[in-house]
Design an enzyme around this catalytic site. Structure first.
Site, PDB file in Angstrom:
ATOM      1  N   GLU A 170       0.879  -1.172   0.000  1.00  0.00           N
ATOM      2  CA  GLU A 170       0.000   0.000   0.000  1.00  0.00           C
ATOM      3  C   GLU A 170       0.909   1.212   0.000  1.00  0.00           C
ATOM      4  O   GLU A 170       1.502   1.553   1.023  1.00  0.00           O
ATOM      5  CB  GLU A 170      -0.929  -0.047   1.221  1.00  0.00           C
ATOM      6  N   CYS A 190      -1.458   8.673   3.493  1.00  0.00           N
ATOM      7  CA  CYS A 190      -1.299   8.041   2.185  1.00  0.00           C
ATOM      8  C   CYS A 190      -2.517   8.296   1.307  1.00  0.00           C
ATOM      9  O   CYS A 190      -2.445   8.160   0.085  1.00  0.00           O
ATOM     10  CB  CYS A 190      -1.064   6.543   2.352  1.00  0.00           C
TER      11      CYS A 190
END
Length: 681
Positions: free
Chosen positions: A255, A294
């Site tokens: 990720e 993120c």
């Protein structure tokens, strides 16, 4: 100087040497050190596989789920101390809530998910398949826990959530974990792990912690292990290419930070509810965690005729954001996690400004409250304009991991979609619009390039969790630059830590192995009606063959009058030409009701408490007046239920396979019904 501990092989160990100094991001003062030097990483993996894995594997999903809930409840008792530590990372109370209580919320979510699994250590996955003419050979799939360890290498921005959102999934699946947080904020991860270990809830070997370098940890991965990584795409590529990961075909879930985007729909006008929603969402995503997410919005796409109105609106909203010491109640944005992060943001912004211009904020100064801007890792929110996004492509390639976003114009819907794709894959995109046709077009055009798409309008904005909030029951990940992985996702996430095995054999054998009745298996018969038996006494495969009932024209007419269902196929003899039916057909729901009349035991009150529902129902052959039906009624599966209150009646759910046959022996209907059945104790 306090030195952080590593939890290794059931013991707390401080690494050798001075270690890496850890700084208070607000004051700039060092307060701890972290070192993993001298740790035996091979021994850690072996301990996890030999001690933690067998302990978790032998537990059922329900036991693992209750374990997660117990851990979550224990951590909730220590929230004040976690918040006190989190302030050192520059996080405000709201930022810390996302990290700490958001992480604990993942434990609760996956604890609840246990009810979607059987009370077994494994799970049947999907439908079974008959593979023979005479129903003597079949196949199905099961999921069993992998026999290795989950290794989680996490980013600095969410030291609690980043750990708990992953371990919740691998623990429910039946795998232990080794957690390696980013060193710069590992002090908060360590505090949470200490409390988890202090609770005594986990079996030995279920959790180990590394504060410091990962050393040669990945040299020792094996084929049954799973590695996950959260962080930069460049570091992820390096880890994913590790020789041991390639050699052993180790699943690697990545990720990565990505250039997430938001689109302002062309239908949205200044002063409309969606306009205000858009401005608010951008401001929030730029300032929460000081943009160190993120999922934060890095690219803002706006119709070219609304560019000035939008950037001025965002700038006005940013001006209202108080920056400074997160311990001050008036502060809405804290610092970055450290001076290294601040320097990296400045370097990346400099690259962006080569083809763009800064319209809000400063790289050189920032006004702060209750803090020294030169000592702390503070930075101003920075709003950039790129007037030519198809030519100046740095905005689609360079990410500044802080409170930084770039606004860019588009001429039409197709351009907005194309610009969103230029990020080469992201974790999340949002579109703010009240036009459902536009939202659909955007999703169909951009969906392959984003892991999640949020459609925001006035109808959902109040309760929306927002652009930057991954949710436990939805996948978190994205294609391309975002890493190509998936985290969480409810049951989908659990399957990443389990091996799917196709099993083949006779229906009797597969029934015995899975503890779920398979069509074609021999039934178990005795003289006691199954509705006279308590939950514990019922056996999977227990079967009742009922008496028979002949369906009459009067039954069909009476049911039509009772139900008010006068559909022509049931009641009109003159309208059947050219249809599927030869003559008026019995209502499907009447056939099911008549079947219940055949299999229900009405002689006296028994352990069956109520009809709980219907999972599957198919009407496979018409039933006309004069046909005679009977039922094969089989215990298909038993599902444990927990008492929520001490005063609750102890009970479980039983799934029954209901096969309705006519006088020729052919099925006319098939269903799975559920009953709630009392336990003895």
């Amino acid at each position: 100087m306090n030195k952080l501990g590593n939890y290794v092989g059931g013991n707390w160990i401080t690494g050798d040497g001075d270690g890496q100094l850890l700084y208070n991001a607000v004051t700039g003062e060092p307060f701890a050190a972290a070192s993993s030097k001298g740790l035996d990483f091979k021994a850690m993996t072996e301990y996890a596989r030999k001690v933690g894995n067998p302990a978790l594997r032998k537990m059922s999903f329900h036991e693992r789920g209750r374990m997660l809930r117990a851990v979550a409840l224990h951590l909730q008792q220590h929230l004040p101390e976690f918040y006190d530590i989190s302030f050192r990372s520059g996080a405000t109370k709201a930022d810390s809530w996302i990290d700490i209580e958001g992480g604990i919320g993942n434990l609760f979510s996956y604890a609840s998910l246990r009810r979607r699994f059987p009370n077994e250590s494994f799970a049947v996955d999907g439908e079974s398949h008959n593979l023979s003419k005479e129903n003597s050979f079949m196949g199905t799939h099961i999921l069993v826990p992998k026999e290795g360890v989950a290794i989680h290498i996490n980013a600095f921005n969410f030291p609690v959530w980043g750990m708990l959102e992953k371990v919740a999934v691998n623990w429910l699946a039946g795998m232990p974990a080794i957690v390696k947080p980013a060193t710069v904020t590992s002090y908060l991860t360590e505090a949470v792990v200490r409390e988890i270990i202090n609770s005594g809830i986990l079996p030995d070997g279920a959790l180990q912690l590394i504060c410091g370098s990962a050393g040669d940890l990945l040299d020792h991965v094996q084929s049954q292990d799973v590695v996950t990584f959260t962080g930069s795409a460049s570091t992820g590529l390096m880890l994913r290419s590790h020789p041991a990961i390639l050699r052993e075909s180790v699943p690697f879930n990545m990720e990565a930070d990505s250039l997430n985007c938001i689109v302002l729909g062309k239908d949205v006008m200044p002063g409309s509810p969606e306009w205000d929603i858009f401005i608010k969402e951008v401001r929030k995503e730029m300032t929460v965690k000081a943009g160190q997410k993120c999922t934060a919005i890095r690219r803002i796409f706006v119709p070219e005729n609304k560019m000035e109105d939008v950037w001025k609106g965002i700038a006005t909203a940013l001006q209202q954001t108080t920056i400074g010491n997160p311990l001050n109640k008036n502060v809405r944005m804290g610092s970055l996690a450290g001076q290294t992060q601040k320097q990296e943001v400045i370097e990346q912004v400099t690259k962006l400004l080569a083809g763009s211009q800064l319209v809000y904020g400063s790289l050189d100064s920032v006004e702060v409250v209750d803090a020294d801007a030169t000592k702390g890792a503070f930075i101003s929110p920075l709003l950039i304009i790129n007037e030519n996004p198809f030519e100046n492509t740095a905005s689609h390639d360079v990410e500044a991991f802080g409170p930084v976003s770039t606004i860019m114009p588009y001429k039409n819907d197709d351009e907005a979609i194309e610009l969103s794709r230029m990020g080469k894959g992201s974790l999340v995109s949002s579109i703010v619009t009240a036009d459902s046709a536009l939202a659909r077009k955007y999703i169909m055009g951009a969906g392959a390039w984003h892991g999640r798409i949020l459609v925001l309008d006035k109808n959902c904005a109040k309760e929306s969790t927002g652009h930057g909030s991954p949710l436990p029951l939805l996948v978190h990940g994205g294609p391309g630059r975002a890493g190509g992985g998936e985290e969480m996702g409810g049951i989908r996430g659990v399957k990443h830590y389990m091996q799917r095995v196709a099993i083949q054999g006779s229906p009797d054998m597969i029934t015995s192995i899975t503890n779920q009745y398979q069509a074609g298996a021999a039934g178990l018969h005795d003289d006691v009606h199954p509705f006279r038996k308590y939950f514990e006494d019922l056996k999977v495969g227990e079967q009742l063959i009922t008496g028979r009932r002949t369906i009459t024209e009067g039954d069909i007419a009476n049911f039509a009058n009772l139900s008010w269902d006068h559909f022509y196929a049931h009641t009109d003899h003159t309208s059947l030409e050219g249809t599927l039916f030869e003559k008026p057909v019995a209502h499907g729901y009447f056939i099911l009701s008549a079947a219940a009349g055949l299999f229900v035991d009405s002689s006296a009150r028994g352990p069956v408490l109520l009809n709980y529902g219907l999972d599957e129902l198919r009407f496979v052959k018409p039933v006309y007046a004069g046909a005679t039906i009977m039922v094969r009624f089989t215990c298909k599966e038993k599902i444990e239920q927990e008492k929520k209150l001490d005063t609750d009646i102890p009970k479980g759910i039983v799934k029954w396979l209901v096969e309705v046959m006519d006088q020729t022996g052919e099925q006319v209907a098939i269903a799975t019904i559920l009953t709630m059945v009392q336990k003895k104790n």
